[in-house]
Design a protein around this motif. Sequence first.
Motif, PDB file in Angstrom:
ATOM      1  N   VAL A  35      33.413  40.629  48.227  1.00 51.97           N
ATOM      2  CA  VAL A  35      34.884  40.185  48.234  1.00 51.97           C
ATOM      3  C   VAL A  35      35.435  39.226  47.088  1.00 51.97           C
ATOM      4  CG1 VAL A  35      36.362  38.810  49.705  1.00 51.97           C
ATOM      5  CG2 VAL A  35      34.401  39.961  50.959  1.00 51.97           C
ATOM      6  N   GLY A  36      36.444  39.796  46.647  1.00 52.79           N
ATOM      7  CA  GLY A  36      37.053  38.697  45.818  1.00 52.79           C
ATOM      8  C   GLY A  36      36.656  39.314  44.221  1.00 52.79           C
ATOM      9  N   SER A  37      35.633  40.091  44.171  1.00 50.96           N
ATOM     10  CA  SER A  37      35.312  40.172  42.626  1.00 50.96           C
ATOM     11  C   SER A  37      36.366  41.078  41.723  1.00 50.96           C
ATOM     12  CB  SER A  37      34.014  41.084  42.585  1.00 50.96           C
ATOM     13  OG  SER A  37      34.381  42.385  43.368  1.00 50.96           O
ATOM     14  N   GLY A  38      37.415  41.533  42.327  1.00 53.71           N
ATOM     15  CA  GLY A  38      38.452  42.313  41.771  1.00 53.71           C
ATOM     16  C   GLY A  38      38.776  43.713  41.749  1.00 53.71           C
ATOM     17  N   LYS A  39      38.190  44.338  42.914  1.00 58.11           N
ATOM     18  CA  LYS A  39      38.126  45.765  43.321  1.00 58.11           C
ATOM     19  C   LYS A  39      39.550  46.183  43.606  1.00 58.11           C
ATOM     20  CE  LYS A  39      35.593  45.254  47.016  1.00 58.11           C
ATOM     21  NZ  LYS A  39      35.370  43.926  46.716  1.00 58.11           N
ATOM     22  N   THR A  40      40.415  45.609  44.347  1.00 64.09           N
ATOM     23  CA  THR A  40      41.660  45.912  44.323  1.00 64.09           C
ATOM     24  C   THR A  40      42.619  45.967  43.192  1.00 64.09           C
ATOM     25  OG1 THR A  40      41.697  45.246  46.887  1.00 64.09           O
ATOM     26  CG2 THR A  40      43.800  46.037  45.826  1.00 64.09           C
ATOM     27  N   ALA A  41      42.333  44.578  42.288  1.00 67.29           N
ATOM     28  CA  ALA A  41      42.894  44.624  41.101  1.00 67.29           C
ATOM     29  C   ALA A  41      42.748  45.627  40.018  1.00 67.29           C
ATOM     30  CB  ALA A  41      42.634  43.191  40.640  1.00 67.29           C
ATOM     31  N   THR A  42      41.199  46.001  40.239  1.00 64.77           N
ATOM     32  CA  THR A  42      40.764  47.329  39.292  1.00 64.77           C
ATOM     33  C   THR A  42      41.471  48.488  39.713  1.00 64.77           C
ATOM     34  OG1 THR A  42      38.640  46.017  38.932  1.00 64.77           O
ATOM     35  CG2 THR A  42      38.769  48.386  38.527  1.00 64.77           C
ATOM     36  N   THR A 172      36.216  38.025  32.800  1.00 61.46           N
ATOM     37  CA  THR A 172      35.515  37.424  31.675  1.00 61.46           C
ATOM     38  C   THR A 172      36.256  36.237  31.277  1.00 61.46           C
ATOM     39  OG1 THR A 172      36.582  38.910  30.032  1.00 61.46           O
ATOM     40  CG2 THR A 172      34.204  39.264  30.917  1.00 61.46           C
ATOM     41  N   ASP A 173      37.563  36.217  31.692  1.00 57.95           N
ATOM     42  CA  ASP A 173      38.402  35.104  31.033  1.00 57.95           C
ATOM     43  C   ASP A 173      37.862  33.882  31.750  1.00 57.95           C
ATOM     44  OD1 ASP A 173      40.832  35.162  33.554  1.00 57.95           O
ATOM     45  OD2 ASP A 173      39.773  36.850  33.261  1.00 57.95           O
ATOM     46  N   LEU A 174      37.261  33.708  33.228  1.00 61.84           N
ATOM     47  CA  LEU A 174      36.924  32.687  33.587  1.00 61.84           C
ATOM     48  C   LEU A 174      35.668  32.305  33.286  1.00 61.84           C
ATOM     49  CD1 LEU A 174      37.900  33.515  37.077  1.00 61.84           C
ATOM     50  CD2 LEU A 174      39.398  32.312  35.652  1.00 61.84           C
ATOM     51  N   SER A 202      38.479  41.842  31.917  1.00 64.21           N
ATOM     52  CA  SER A 202      39.429  40.596  32.393  1.00 64.21           C
ATOM     53  C   SER A 202      40.609  41.112  32.769  1.00 64.21           C
ATOM     54  CB  SER A 202      39.657  39.730  31.219  1.00 64.21           C
ATOM     55  OG  SER A 202      40.733  38.794  31.528  1.00 64.21           O
ATOM     56  N   LEU A 203      41.173  41.332  33.782  1.00 64.56           N
ATOM     57  CA  LEU A 203      42.339  42.006  34.279  1.00 64.56           C
ATOM     58  C   LEU A 203      43.655  41.288  33.683  1.00 64.56           C
ATOM     59  CD1 LEU A 203      41.122  43.733  37.390  1.00 64.56           C
ATOM     60  CD2 LEU A 203      41.285  44.768  35.100  1.00 64.56           C
ATOM     61  N   THR A 204      43.467  39.810  33.390  1.00 61.54           N
ATOM     62  CA  THR A 204      44.296  39.147  32.643  1.00 61.54           C
ATOM     63  C   THR A 204      44.769  39.356  31.366  1.00 61.54           C
ATOM     64  OG1 THR A 204      43.030  37.377  32.443  1.00 61.54           O
ATOM     65  CG2 THR A 204      43.988  37.501  34.603  1.00 61.54           C
TER      66      THR A 204
HETATM   67  N1  LIG Z   1      41.139  35.251  36.353  1.00 62.79           N
HETATM   68  C1  LIG Z   1      41.210  36.542  36.799  1.00 62.79           C
HETATM   69  N2  LIG Z   1      41.357  36.704  37.975  1.00 62.79           N
HETATM   70  C2  LIG Z   1      41.320  38.269  38.666  1.00 62.79           C
HETATM   71  C3  LIG Z   1      40.608  39.095  37.645  1.00 62.79           C
HETATM   72  N3  LIG Z   1      40.576  40.244  38.579  1.00 62.79           N
HETATM   73  C4  LIG Z   1      41.151  39.778  39.690  1.00 62.79           C
HETATM   74  N4  LIG Z   1      41.338  38.619  39.681  1.00 62.79           N
HETATM   75  C5  LIG Z   1      41.906  37.871  40.900  1.00 62.79           C
HETATM   76  O1  LIG Z   1      40.837  37.626  41.907  1.00 62.79           O
HETATM   77  C6  LIG Z   1      41.326  37.661  43.224  1.00 62.79           C
HETATM   78  C7  LIG Z   1      40.700  38.863  44.096  1.00 62.79           C
HETATM   79  O2  LIG Z   1      40.975  39.917  43.564  1.00 62.79           O
HETATM   80  P1  LIG Z   1      40.787  41.493  44.538  1.00 62.79           P
HETATM   81  O3  LIG Z   1      41.166  42.575  43.541  1.00 62.79           O
HETATM   82  O4  LIG Z   1      41.690  41.282  45.515  1.00 62.79           O
HETATM   83  O5  LIG Z   1      39.314  41.495  44.827  1.00 62.79           O
HETATM   84  P2  LIG Z   1      38.487  42.423  46.027  1.00 62.79           P
HETATM   85  O6  LIG Z   1      38.404  41.609  47.249  1.00 62.79           O
HETATM   86  O7  LIG Z   1      37.381  42.778  45.136  1.00 62.79           O
HETATM   87  O8  LIG Z   1      39.668  43.525  46.077  1.00 62.79           O
HETATM   88  C8  LIG Z   1      43.055  38.119  42.917  1.00 62.79           C
HETATM   89  O9  LIG Z   1      43.404  36.823  43.393  1.00 62.79           O
HETATM   90  C9  LIG Z   1      42.966  38.798  41.866  1.00 62.79           C
HETATM   91  O10 LIG Z   1      44.146  38.500  41.118  1.00 62.79           O
HETATM   92  C10 LIG Z   1      40.318  38.913  36.422  1.00 62.79           C
HETATM   93  O11 LIG Z   1      40.247  39.818  35.670  1.00 62.79           O
HETATM   94  N5  LIG Z   1      40.461  37.607  36.090  1.00 62.79           N
END
Ligand SMILES: Nc1nc2c(ncn2[C@@H]2O[C@H](COP(=O)(O)OP(=O)(O)O)[C@@H](O)[C@H]2O)c(=O)[nH]1
Length: 225
Positions: A35-42, A172-174, A202-204
């Motif tokens: 959870v929260g690793s960035g799947k939806t953002a990817t 990776t930005d973090l 880094s999606l940012t």
């Molecule tokens: N700083 C940073 N935040 C990110 C990055 N990718 C995703 N996030 C943030 O991490 C949080 C969780 O991302 P989300 O895609 O919902 O995670 P999921 O639970 O794996 O689907 C969100 O607030 C995103 O905006 C990234 O590369 N860098």
Amino acid sequence: MHLGHTHDGPAAVSADATRPDGTRRALRIGLGGPVGSGKTATVAALCRELRDRLSIAVVTNDIYTREDADFLLNNAVLPPERIQAVETGACPHTAIRDDISANLEAVEDLEDAVGPLDLILVESGGDNLTATFSKGLVDAQIFVIDVAGGDDIPRKGGPGVTTADLLVINKTDLAPYVGSDLEQMALDAKKQRGDLPVAFTSLTSAEGVGPVADWVRAQLAAWTA
Ligand SMILES: Nc1nc2c(ncn2[C@@H]2O[C@H](COP(=O)(O)OP(=O)(O)O)[C@@H](O)[C@H]2O)c(=O)[nH]1
Ligand SMILES: [Mg+2]
């Protein structure tokens, strides 16, 4: 136990690569990870990067809500008819590994409704490090972890880290803020995965999802060859 998983290159073709009418079905790629690793953002970034050239649809898996689907809709990454939500109940890994019927139905509905499609992305409900997709549901899988979840995750292994067709180490930005050692993560991942690929994202940043999009394009080229 987890299903056996082979490493036979891009998009190990499953038996039913064609639709009932004989046309080639879409390549199905699963995205798993904590959870929260960035799947939806990817998924969102991949859609933006690839949608001009490819016909894409997405299936999301949420435990009790349709939050991921709504995020994709609200951000208009694809037209609504190309996004389907599966509600998995308490066991998100079951819906992608053991009883995959709801996901298969969603995938087939999308092909019928908006096909022909080139690519269907299936995002798993956030789970732990052990969730992998059934080969009956997806042709290839991406496992997404992030540097803020602990730089020891690649070392600890688990089926997602060791066997996914692509390991994505996101955010990776973090790394400077959480004290994660990216070089050590790369070394540990290499040790666990041998020649299987790893992408740091880094999606940012401007580079963004580029390395993952390149990998998806290579999978598609192999699929359509
Ligand atoms: N700083 C940073 N935040 C990110 C990055 N990718 C995703 N996030 C943030 O991490 C949080 C969780 O991302 P989300 O895609 O919902 O995670 P999921 O639970 O794996 O689907 C969100 O607030 C995103 O905006 C990234 O590369 N860098
Ligand atoms: Mg998500």
